[in-house]
Design a protein around this motif. Structure first.
Motif, PDB file in Angstrom:
ATOM      1  N   THR A  10      -2.273   1.525  -2.741  1.00 31.25           N
ATOM      2  CA  THR A  10      -2.974   0.666  -1.778  1.00 31.25           C
ATOM      3  C   THR A  10      -4.420   1.083  -1.538  1.00 31.25           C
ATOM      4  O   THR A  10      -5.129   0.424  -0.766  1.00 31.25           O
ATOM      5  CB  THR A  10      -2.227   0.675  -0.425  1.00 31.25           C
ATOM      6  N   ARG A  34       1.421   0.290   3.122  1.00 31.02           N
ATOM      7  CA  ARG A  34       0.723  -0.844   3.736  1.00 31.02           C
ATOM      8  C   ARG A  34       0.993  -2.140   2.969  1.00 31.02           C
ATOM      9  O   ARG A  34       0.409  -2.396   1.921  1.00 31.02           O
ATOM     10  CB  ARG A  34      -0.771  -0.530   3.833  1.00 31.02           C
ATOM     11  N   GLU A  36       0.389  -5.341   3.538  1.00 26.10           N
ATOM     12  CA  GLU A  36      -0.669  -6.338   3.323  1.00 26.10           C
ATOM     13  C   GLU A  36      -1.510  -5.982   2.106  1.00 26.10           C
ATOM     14  O   GLU A  36      -1.890  -6.847   1.309  1.00 26.10           O
ATOM     15  CB  GLU A  36      -1.561  -6.444   4.573  1.00 26.10           C
ATOM     16  N   ARG A  37      -1.790  -4.698   1.973  1.00 23.13           N
ATOM     17  CA  ARG A  37      -2.605  -4.278   0.819  1.00 23.13           C
ATOM     18  C   ARG A  37      -1.840  -4.437  -0.490  1.00 23.13           C
ATOM     19  O   ARG A  37      -2.414  -4.788  -1.523  1.00 23.13           O
ATOM     20  CB  ARG A  37      -3.040  -2.829   1.011  1.00 23.13           C
ATOM     21  N   LYS A  39       0.399  -6.681  -1.042  1.00 20.82           N
ATOM     22  CA  LYS A  39       0.415  -8.132  -1.317  1.00 20.82           C
ATOM     23  C   LYS A  39      -0.896  -8.565  -1.957  1.00 20.82           C
ATOM     24  O   LYS A  39      -0.916  -9.337  -2.917  1.00 20.82           O
ATOM     25  CB  LYS A  39       0.620  -8.903  -0.006  1.00 20.82           C
TER      26      LYS A  39
END
Ligand SMILES: NC(=O)C1=CN([C@@H]2O[C@H](COP(=O)(O)OP(=O)(O)OC[C@H]3O[C@@H](n4cnc5c(N)ncnc54)[C@H](OP(=O)(O)O)[C@@H]3O)[C@@H](O)[C@H]2O)C=CC1
Ligand SMILES: O=CCS(=O)(=O)O
Length: 253
Positions: A10, A34, A36-37, A39
């Motif tokens: 990430t 993490r 979101e990272r 994704k």
């Protein structure tokens, strides 16, 4: 298509390595905490290659074992493991550091790394010739400095574990390397100082630190060497970093 499992994808070295291996057409198994990272990285790189993201804390041995032993067929055979997830905390002198920070470094840099290695070894052994384990050590594992305490010691573990793995894996074709960078500009110092952006900026200001892409290039080089070559340890620094003189405690003048 060869596949690579990268822990700590990430940010920093792990993210740059994901981008480098994607450019060369490798399938990617990317891990980090993490989501979101992960994704965002999947969205970026799945345009180029198959990408599997696993939201994992390397300290959680059950989760690590479960995820790695159940990899989808598309991501097999596993050709390379990059044990990159890690951190330093508490740059203060040892006598001022909270015990919890020492535990976090040991749990992540040592226990986390062995958790992932143990889970991935059967897959790497199945691949055999040409497979690699690339462990992120550090110059701090070889050279002492003030404030290095448990971080440096954890990276000394990484070096010796890498060498000892080499002994046990002799004859299997699986390579093991301790890649030991010096100062590199990533989120490493931000994490070490618990979010002190000014301290992080100050460390890298006015010099030319290594960049994440420099390390990614070395990782790709190591993973794609001819199958009969094993680089045991690769220490790499910016030309603008070197060692310093021994410190001496002196009586006041
Ligand atoms: N930068 C430097 O000067 C040097 C760094 N190194 C080593 O290189 C490696 C990468 O560092 P670098 O890229 O610089 O640092 P970054 O802080 O930029 O990246 C660290 C990565 O490790 C992941 N990580 C940390 N703890 C955990 C955990 N418990 N479980 C899963 N993932 C975790 C983070 O992901 P997330 O937070 O999403 O979980 C992040 O992706 C580390 O092992 C570091 O010790 C070695 C020499 C020099
Ligand atoms: O591992 C990181 C490099 S340093 O901060 O120990 O020099």
């Amino acid at each position: 298509m060869p596949s690579v499992l990268i822990t700590g994808a990430t940010s920093g070295f792990g993210k740059a390595a994901a981008q480098r291996f994607a450019k060369a057409g490798w399938s990617l198994i990317l891990t980090g905490r993490r989501v979101e990272r992960l994704k965002a990285l999947e969205e970026e790189l799945s345009k180029q290659v198959p990408v599997l993201t696993l939201a994992l804390d390397v300290r959680d041995s059950d989760a690590v074992t479960d995820a790695i032993s159940n990899l989808p067929e598309t991501f097999l055979p596993l050709t390379c493991l990059i044990n990159n997830a890690g951190l330093a905390l508490a740059p203060e002198p040892a006598q001022k550091v909270a015990l919890e920070d020492w535990h976090t470094m040991i749990d992540t840099n040592i226990t986390g790394l062995v958790n992932v290695t143990h889970a991935a070894l059967p897959l790497l052994l199945k691949t055999g010739k040409g497979a690699s384990i690339l462990n992120l050590g550090s110059v701090a594992g070889q050279w002492p400095y003030p404030g290095g305490h448990v971080y440096g010691a954890s990276k000394a573990f990484v070096q010796q574990f890498s060498y000892n793995l080499r002994c046990d894996l002799l004859g299997t074709g699986v390579r093991v390397t301790d890649l030991a960078p010096g100062m590199a500009e990533t989120e490493f110092t931000l994490v070490r100082t618990k979010g002190d952006q000014a301290a992080s900026d100050a460390l890298y200001r006015g010099t030319t630190p290594l960049q994440a892409e420099d390390i990614a290039e070395q990782l790709y080089y190591l993973a794609t060497l001819p199958a009969h070559i094993n680089i045991n340890r690769l220490e790499i620094m910016t030309v603008r970093q070197a060692w310093s003189a021994f410190a001496v405690d002196r009586d006041p003048a």
